[in-house]
Write a protein that holds these residues in place. Structure first.
Motif, short mmCIF file in Angstrom:
data_model
loop_
_atom_site.label_atom_id
_atom_site.label_comp_id
_atom_site.label_asym_id
_atom_site.label_seq_id
_atom_site.Cartn_x
_atom_site.Cartn_y
_atom_site.Cartn_z
N GLU A 1 36.29 42.36 28.04
CA GLU A 1 36.88 41.02 27.93
C GLU A 1 37.67 40.64 29.18
OE1 GLU A 1 39.18 40.55 24.43
OE2 GLU A 1 37.52 40.94 23.06
N GLN A 2 38.24 41.62 29.85
CA GLN A 2 39.06 41.36 31.01
C GLN A 2 38.50 42.10 32.22
OE1 GLN A 2 43.20 42.23 30.23
NE2 GLN A 2 43.20 41.14 28.27
N ASN B 1 47.57 38.47 31.09
CA ASN B 1 47.73 39.13 29.79
C ASN B 1 49.20 39.36 29.46
OD1 ASN B 1 48.53 41.43 31.20
ND2 ASN B 1 46.50 42.37 31.10
N SER C 1 38.21 36.12 33.03
CA SER C 1 37.45 36.19 31.79
C SER C 1 36.21 35.32 31.95
CB SER C 1 38.31 35.69 30.63
OG SER C 1 37.56 35.66 29.43
N TYR D 1 43.82 38.55 35.32
CA TYR D 1 42.43 38.98 35.19
C TYR D 1 41.52 37.77 35.09
CZ TYR D 1 42.85 37.81 30.21
OH TYR D 1 43.03 37.14 29.02
#
Length: 571
Positions: free
Chosen positions: A22-23, A84, A92, A90
């Motif tokens: 996901e990241q 996050n 996505s 990050y």
């Protein structure tokens, strides 16, 4: 040269596909752009834009199909940049089925060209919200019955100049093929940008990267120079991006001779331009330790040639030289240092900045303030492919220029000619000053092409008009002074008006008008009291030039006598 060297360190085994997650981490270039974009002034400085014309029939459904196919092909266009709970940044990637593209269709046939131009300009500088917005926006403006403008706005964090060319080229290939119902084939993509970002961050601890890190840390060992280039205004406390651009074509004969000089010394035009720029900066600043930035494609693997993403890296090219060096000697020195830097070009600039632990100066860019870029193109494949052409026939966009550095010299070889566009910060430079910089740059090119053996400290780069201006500025023989007062009267009047202004400077010593007046008064009084000086008395001054000599001249005159200077070197 940049493209050639970019392939010399090709990744032989390819870049592996990353595990689905996901990241994904940001690449080093992405992270640096993210940092700079957090500042208010930098929020739109890294917007990229392209403008193209679509003529003839337009099929909106096929256009949307084309855009969707591009989005499926290049995952990075579906990326968003998030933070996050631990404060880590990050990227996505949304699936193509969940991603709703930002497509805008407008009919502006009822608007004037000026009105449309303003709308387009506004779209170029509209900020992106990393966490919530798409990082690419596409608009189609209908301006005539059979003519439309295709406007692409994209953030640099997911794109670079090379990528913009790929995006426009693939988009038009797919769209035209679908309109004509013809087949087309695009190069297969072995990986996606997220795979590159994961690989790059893992590779930072490899043996090869550790070796490159040692090279860069060694190059920047010790005190880091700060370029003291003269400006028209004081530098703002916080760096700004307000800019303007000046374009110029160099004299073809001058460039032809300069190109021959580079070939004679077994170097490229890039090395030659970098040497001229170092010479110019030295002559303006008298500094012999100079850093100039330059971008590299960062596509050191064949897997990356047809990828969209932010692969570009920055090299800080540092050169230290002696004032007595000749241009051809400096050319050879810069050639060797530049080749060494390009051999270590995959080490991320952001990693170098972190390792150097530099003192943060909010008024400047990190490590360097001047950038040099060279593109090699031809007339059929101009720089519009790389950056998006802003002129379409009679429709011209005077885009807002955002200057990321004090000055960026964008050189472009077009067939046998050399053009340059200088982006500069308008908060510290006037247009006339940058015009002179370009005049001096071309003058140095011309002079060194004829006499490369001359020391750079002796290169005559001033124009005839500049020399005449300097002579007239310092030649005060035509200035009229009052005939009923003495030089002492005039000096004391200035001392009374401007007591705290600097009157005389010699080396590191300086005196204000007040200090000089008081010191000369004391000497004048002493001479009158001790030696009863009077008119027609002559007093010899036997000393070397310095502040004491100025005090002595004024003091003798104030005593009523005259002075006779004697050369201190005479026996």
């Amino acid at each position: 040269m940049i493209r050639y060297l970019s392939y010399q360190d090709s990744t032989k085994n390819g870049i592996p596909v990353a595990k689905e997650q996901e990241q994904y981490p940001l690449s080093s270039s992405q992270y640096r752009i993210w940092i700079l974009s957090q500042f208010e002034e930098g929020s739109i400085a890294y917007n990229m834009s392209g403008l193209n014309t679509i003529e003839g029939d337009f099929d909106e459904n096929i256009f949307q199909e084309t855009f969707q196919e591009i989005l499926e092909r290049h995952e990075i266009l579906r990326a968003s940049i998030k933070t996050n709970n631990d404060g880590e940044v990050y990227q996505s990637i949304k699936s193509s089925s969940d991603f709703i593209p930002s497509l805008t269709y407008k009919d502006y046939r009822d608007k004037s060209t000026a009105e449309i131009q303003e709308i387009v300009k506004a779209s170029f500088v509209a900020p992106f919200d990393f966490e919530n917005d798409d990082l690419i926006r596409i608009s189609v403006f209908r301006t005539e019955d059979n003519k439309r403008l295709l406007i692409i706005s994209i953030h640099h964090i997911i794109c670079d100049g090379w990528s913009m060319g790929i995006l426009v080229r693939e988009f038009m290939t797919i769209y035209q093929s679908k309109i004509n119902r013809s087949s087309y084939a695009l190069p297969k993509l072995a990986i996606q940008y997220k795979d590159y970002a994961v690989w790059q961050q893992n590779d930072l601890n490899s043996v090869g990267q550790n070796k490159q890190e040692k090279y860069w840390l060694s190059l920047f060992d010790g005190e880091i120079p700060v370029l003291d280039f003269p400006t028209n205004r004081n530098r703002p406390l916080v760096k700004t991006y307000n800019g303007k651009r000046i374009r110029r074509s160099f004299n073809e004969q001058v460039y032809k001779k300069f190109n021959s000089l580079c070939l004679q010394h077994e170097g490229t035009v890039f090395i030659g331009l970098l040497t001229v720029l170092n010479t110019l900066l030295y002559r303006y600043t008298k500094q012999t330790d100079i850093i100039v930035g330059t971008p590299v494609a960062g596509r050191d693997s064949v897997d990356l040639e047809n990828q969209i993403g932010c692969y570009i890296n920055t090299l800080a090219l540092r050169n230290v030289f002696q004032e007595s060096v000749s241009f051809q000697e400096l050319f050879g020195q810069i050639k060797q240092s530049t080749l060494a830097s390009f051999e270590n070009q995959t080490y991320p600039f952001d990693s170098l900045v972190k390792k150097l632990n530099l003192k943060h100066d909010t008024s400047r860019s990190v490590l360097f303030d001047v950038m040099l870029v060279l593109q090699n193109t031809n007339k059929e494949n101009s720089s519009a492919e790389n950056s998006g052409n802003k002129d379409q026939g009679d429709f011209k966009i005077e885009e807002k220029v955002l200057s990321k550095f004090d000055m960026t010299f964008n050189f472009e070889e077009i067939d046998s000619a050399l053009d340059v566009a200088v982006e500069y910060n308008t908060d510290i430079f006037d247009e006339a000053a940058i015009d002179r910089v370009l005049d001096h740059f071309e003058s140095i090119m011309n002079v060194v092409s004829q006499s490369p053996e001359n020391p750079i400290s002796q290169i005559d780069y001033l124009s005839i008009s500049e020399k005449e201006h300097l002579v007239s500025m310092f030649d005060n023989s035509n200035v009229s002074y009052p005939s009923d007062v003495t030089i002492i009267d005039i000096f004391e009047e200035q001392a009374l008006k401007y007591p705290d202004n600097i009157a005389v400077v010699f080396g590191n010593d300086r005196l204000t008008y007040k200090e000089l007046n008081e010191a000369s008064n004391q000497l004048g009084s002493y001479l009158r009291e001790q030696y009863q000086t009077a008119a027609d008395d002559l007093i010899c001054i036997n000393m070397r030039p310095g502040i004491r000599m100025v005090i002595s001249i004024l003091g003798i005159l104030k005593s009523g006598a005259g002075y006779v200077p004697i050369n201190a070197d005479f026996p």
